[in-house]
Design an enzyme around this catalytic site. Structure first.
Site, mmCIF file in Angstrom:
data_model
loop_
_atom_site.group_PDB
_atom_site.id
_atom_site.type_symbol
_atom_site.label_atom_id
_atom_site.label_comp_id
_atom_site.label_asym_id
_atom_site.label_seq_id
_atom_site.Cartn_x
_atom_site.Cartn_y
_atom_site.Cartn_z
ATOM 1 N N GLU A 145 1.062 -0.622 -5.078
ATOM 2 C CA GLU A 145 -0.202 0.106 -5.198
ATOM 3 C C GLU A 145 0.147 1.586 -5.202
ATOM 4 O O GLU A 145 0.089 2.267 -4.176
ATOM 5 C CB GLU A 145 -1.134 -0.249 -4.029
ATOM 6 C CG GLU A 145 -2.529 0.365 -4.138
ATOM 7 C CD GLU A 145 -2.658 1.700 -3.412
ATOM 8 O OE1 GLU A 145 -3.594 2.450 -3.715
ATOM 9 O OE2 GLU A 145 -1.822 1.982 -2.531
ATOM 10 N N ASP A 151 0.832 -1.194 0.000
ATOM 11 C CA ASP A 151 0.000 0.000 0.000
ATOM 12 C C ASP A 151 0.875 1.255 0.000
ATOM 13 O O ASP A 151 1.790 1.392 0.812
ATOM 14 C CB ASP A 151 -0.893 -0.017 1.247
ATOM 15 C CG ASP A 151 -1.949 1.062 1.222
ATOM 16 O OD1 ASP A 151 -2.819 1.005 0.348
ATOM 17 O OD2 ASP A 151 -1.892 1.959 2.092
ATOM 18 N N ASN A 152 0.582 2.171 -0.933
ATOM 19 C CA ASN A 152 1.264 3.472 -0.983
ATOM 20 C C ASN A 152 2.789 3.376 -0.884
ATOM 21 O O ASN A 152 3.408 4.074 -0.057
ATOM 22 C CB ASN A 152 0.749 4.384 0.131
ATOM 23 C CG ASN A 152 -0.651 4.880 -0.140
ATOM 24 O OD1 ASN A 152 -1.040 5.088 -1.286
ATOM 25 N ND2 ASN A 152 -1.419 5.059 0.918
#
Length: 826
Positions: A571, A542-543
């Site tokens: 992501e 994530d990120n």
């Protein structure tokens, strides 16, 4: 902290390939044979370099051999005892194998040239004049010459004898490897050119992880006048491969071009056939020629000298189909100049091919009691039904959002509201609570034993489990009190929460990698290895663009040292430079801009980019939706829009993904936002998937069919083989993919042509103009009338197609054709 857990640097760079075993290199490397005497009678060799104002002595100038004797002297100086042509084989990765010693060069220069063959990667291996061993540029001490030479710094030259430059795929000059998966066709490109008008050949060469040559492919000119060449290489298994590009003088091509012109006007007729006889004589002596080839070249050489034959007869022999076939298989090469050897990391198939299905385990089997107004979370035990559903639709990866404890402090309520009720579960990305952090399972989901059983069931179904790796913490995470240095402290003493103005995420604290990089890196490595020990080989990160690149470069390399099958998906929806940087640093795949490419122009431009410009290092995963992203196209396009996006994603990229609810046409957005109303990130959301199928209100059959087509057609498993085709309508997109595979020992060509109406509201008609070259059709693929058959893999219909084809796509019936070209119809 043990030494092995400390950050130790970047992702491994390319290493010099091991020396090839004797006989492992292709015999074409180096000077294949003595070149025919140029028509001018002067050998194509650079003279000695003299200081200004000096000239070679008269005796040296007088020693130049006659034109006819130049080839003989060349062989005597460089060949074997039987006079066969000398071959120089460069078997070290990254080294050039230039051949500079030519006919008519003095023996001292021959000796210098032979020692210069393996002299590093800096450029052309130019011969040094004979002289002092410590100073190759020093003139000979002999008193009978007044020639004064200058240094000839071969180490500093960029260009080889035949310049080869702008090679691709090369990532950061070769410091990072290009990436591939087993059996993937890789487009190799390079610029190659030479002085003068002699013919040029260019070859791409593939070396396996042991440094052995495995493939050699002739490169073809991309477009006349560009000097840009391309070829396709295919590594077959995992490991660190390498490739190089060779430029070389095409001896037969040079002769053929000159002879065709001169014989046509009756000029230098006997001289041209004399040159051909020398060329064919030298070809006979190449050790890699088979008996039939040798006989053919011997006969051709003899015919060239036979003046009883007419020029037309000798020309026919020199250009016979048989002889040209032998030359095509093993070209007559000279002045071979190689690029450096560049690395290719071939990773397991899941790194570059696969269909992903995302779901929240806590929603699968969740129940609501209206009497008490309370929710009961789903568990890993109830979520096995989602695994069954994903497998039945043909997906390969089951992706789970974070499964860890969720913080209470600043917990978000439904639709990202700031106030959460007692029953609101909070966002899974707000990781950490009294129960633990990233190394802990949320107690509502079950235990590690339950998770292990869940993973085992997935594996039984042929699914891999991908876990979200979100490097952030809720205010309640143990890291906040145990390691406050891992966060950013503001001027007022508070810890900074995540912000993307105007959005605020008060329930999430970002990590700071600058205060204690070693300690934080070691902790993340421990967490990743913990989940690997429980059967997780794929991480959706994530990120990642909010963390420094050096960290990912180190972490991914460090994890893959001990767990080479691990796959990381980035992501990252951010600027291209960062997305590309993440890919170069080690992420095998990434979310992409496909989500927002909806018009014909946008789609075509993006397909060109991902298949031709960035495909050497960046693998896009075409997710059609996410919990955060519900595009306007899906909000207002109706069921046809969902079909369009699924058809494009599943066929254009070897990687695609679906977030649960897409198959139910969920399309209602939170007002003013591009995300779902009643977002599953902040609440439990059980769905009745089976009932929707029974009502005919589900995309499950369509998705299942697309995934089956992907499995049946290997052309869809590659990225770089995509060709955008032309259409006459501004809403209809067309592209094709072709791949040659072996089935039961027989070579089979698989071609898929996809035509999609991107307008979900109106029927569109168009002409599709096909460029037939990428389709790789053969005579046996055409009908008697010049057409070929295409079978629609969605509807089952079949049509005869050609270069110009009419299509009519009704979005309320079928908005897309996925066509397979029928082969060997006669």
């Amino acid at each position: 902290m043990s030494q092995q857990n400390q950050p130790q640097g970047r992702r491994p760079s390319s290493e010099t390939a091991p020396d090839a075993p004797a006989g492992g290199a292709h015999p074409d490397v180096g000077s294949r044979l003595s070149p025919p005497v140029p028509a001018s009678g002067v050998p194509d060799v650079a003279p000695s370099v003299h200081r200004a104002g000096t000239e070679p002595s008269a005796p040296q100038a007088a020693e130049k051999p006659s034109a006819e004797n130049q080839v003989t002297e060349h062989r005597a100086g460089q060949g074997t005892e039987d006079g066969s042509a000398h071959r120089v084989t460069d078997d070290r990765a990254g080294h050039r194998d230039s051949e500079h010693a030519q006919a008519g060069v003095a023996a001292s220069r021959d000796a210098a040239a032979s020692s210069a063959t393996d002299r590093g990667t800096g450029g052309a291996q130019a011969p040094h004049p004979a002289g002092n061993a410590e100073d190759p540029g020093t003139a000979p001490a002999a008193s009978d010459t007044e020639e004064e030479t200058v240094d000839f710094p071969s180490e500093d030259l960029v260009y080889g004898r035949i310049p080869v430059s702008d090679v691709s795929p090369v990532v950061e000059g070769g410091r990072f490897p290009a990436t591939a998966i087993p059996g993937e066709d890789i487009r190799v490109m390079a610029t190659a050119f030479r002085e003068g008008h002699d013919s040029l050949g260019v070859t791409a060469v593939l070396y396996d992880p042991q440094g052995r040559e495995t493939q050699r492919r002739a490169m073809t000119l991309v477009e006349t006048g560009t000097d840009r060449y391309q070829a396709w290489l295919r590594p077959e298994y995992e490991g660190r491969w390498s490739f190089a590009v060779e430029g070389w003088s095409d001896l037969y091509g040079t002769w053929h071009h000159a002879a065709e012109i001169k014989l046509g006007v009756g000029q230098d007729v006997e001289l041209m056939f004399q040159e051909a006889s020398l060329l064919f004589d030298a070809a006979c002596k190449e050790s890699d020629r088979g008996h039939q080839e040798v006989r053919a070249f011997e006969g051709a050489a003899e015919a060239m000298r036979d003046t009883s034959l007419t020029p037309e007869q000798r020309w026919q022999i020199a250009t016979s189909e048989t002889l040209r076939g032998y030359v095509a298989q093993r070209p007559l090469r000279d002045l071979v100049s190689s690029s450096e050897h560049y690395p290719i990391e071939v990773e397991r198939e899941a790194a570059g091919r696969g269909a992903w299905y995302e779901f929240f385990p806590r929603s699968e089997g969740a129940t609501y009691d209206p009497a008490t107004g309370t929710w009961t979370s789903g568990t890993f035990r109830t979520a096995v039904s989602a695994l069954d559903r994903a497998a039945s639709m043909g997906f390969d990866v089951a992706y789970l959002p974070p499964i860890h404890p969720i913080g209470r402090n600043h917990r978000k309520g439904p639709n990202n509201t700031l106030t959460a009720g007692e029953q609101d579960p909070g966002s899974p990305w707000a990781i950490g609570g009294p129960e633990g952090g990233h190394d802990t399972i949320h107690p509502d989901l079950g235990t590690f034993e339950d998770f292990d059983a869940f993973v085992a069931h997935a594996h039984e179904l042929g699914l891999e489990v991908a876990l979200d790796l979100a490097l952030q913490a809720s205010p309640d995470h143990p890291w906040v009190t145990e390691h406050p240095q891992w966060f950013t402290t503001r001027a007022d003493g508070s810890i900074a929460y995540a912000e993307n103005p105007p959005k605020k995420y008060q329930d999430i604290y970002p990590l700071n990698f600058d205060n204690d990089p070693q300690g934080l890196a070691a902790e993340v490595l421990r967490v990743v290895e913990l989940w690997i020990s429980h059967g997780v080989d794929i991480f959706r990160v994530d990120n990642p663009h909010t963390k420094p690149l050096w960290f990912w470069e180190w972490l991914i390399a460090r994890v893959r040292e001990d767990h080479p099958d691990t796959v990381f998906l980035a992501e990252a929806f951010t600027r291209p430079a960062m997305m590309h940087g993440l890919a170069k640093a080690g992420f095998q795949q990434s979310y992409s801009y496909f989500t927002w490419r909806n018009t014909k122009e946008e789609i075509e431009e993006y397909l060109e980019e991902i298949s031709h410009e960035t495909s050497g290092f960046y693998r896009p995963n075409f997710f059609v939706n996410t919990p955060d992203i519900l595009t306007e196209y899906l909000q207002f396009g109706g069921p046809a829009a969902f079909k369009v996006r699924a058809a494009l994603a599943a066929t254009a990229s070897p990687l695609w993904g679906v977030y649960a609810g897409f198959e139910l046409f969920e399309h209602v957005a939170r007002p003013g936002a591009e995300e779902y109303i009643d977002n599953e990130k902040f609440q439990l959301r059980p769905r009745d998937f089976d009932a929707a199928v029974e009502r005919g209100e589900s995309l499950v059959p369509y998705i299942t069919r697309l995934n089956q087509i992907r499995r049946d057609h290997p052309a869809l498993g590659d990225l770089q083989n995509l060709t955008v085709q032309s259409t006459s309508d501004d809403a209809i997109v067309a592209f094709s993919k072709t791949k040659t595979v072996q089935r039961d020992g027989v070579e089979v060509k698989d071609t898929v042509v996809v035509v999609v109406n991107t307008d979900p509201h109106a029927t569109r008609e168009a002409t599709v103009w096909l460029d037939l070259a990428p389709l790789d059709l053969r005579d046996e693929d055409f009908n008697e009338d010049g057409s070929f058959w295409v079978d629609d893999l969605i509807s089952g219909a079949s049509w005869k197609w050609g270069t110009h084809n009419y299509v009519r796509l009704d979005p309320y019936v079928e908005p897309a054709h996925v066509l397979s070209i029928r082969r060997r119809v006669k």
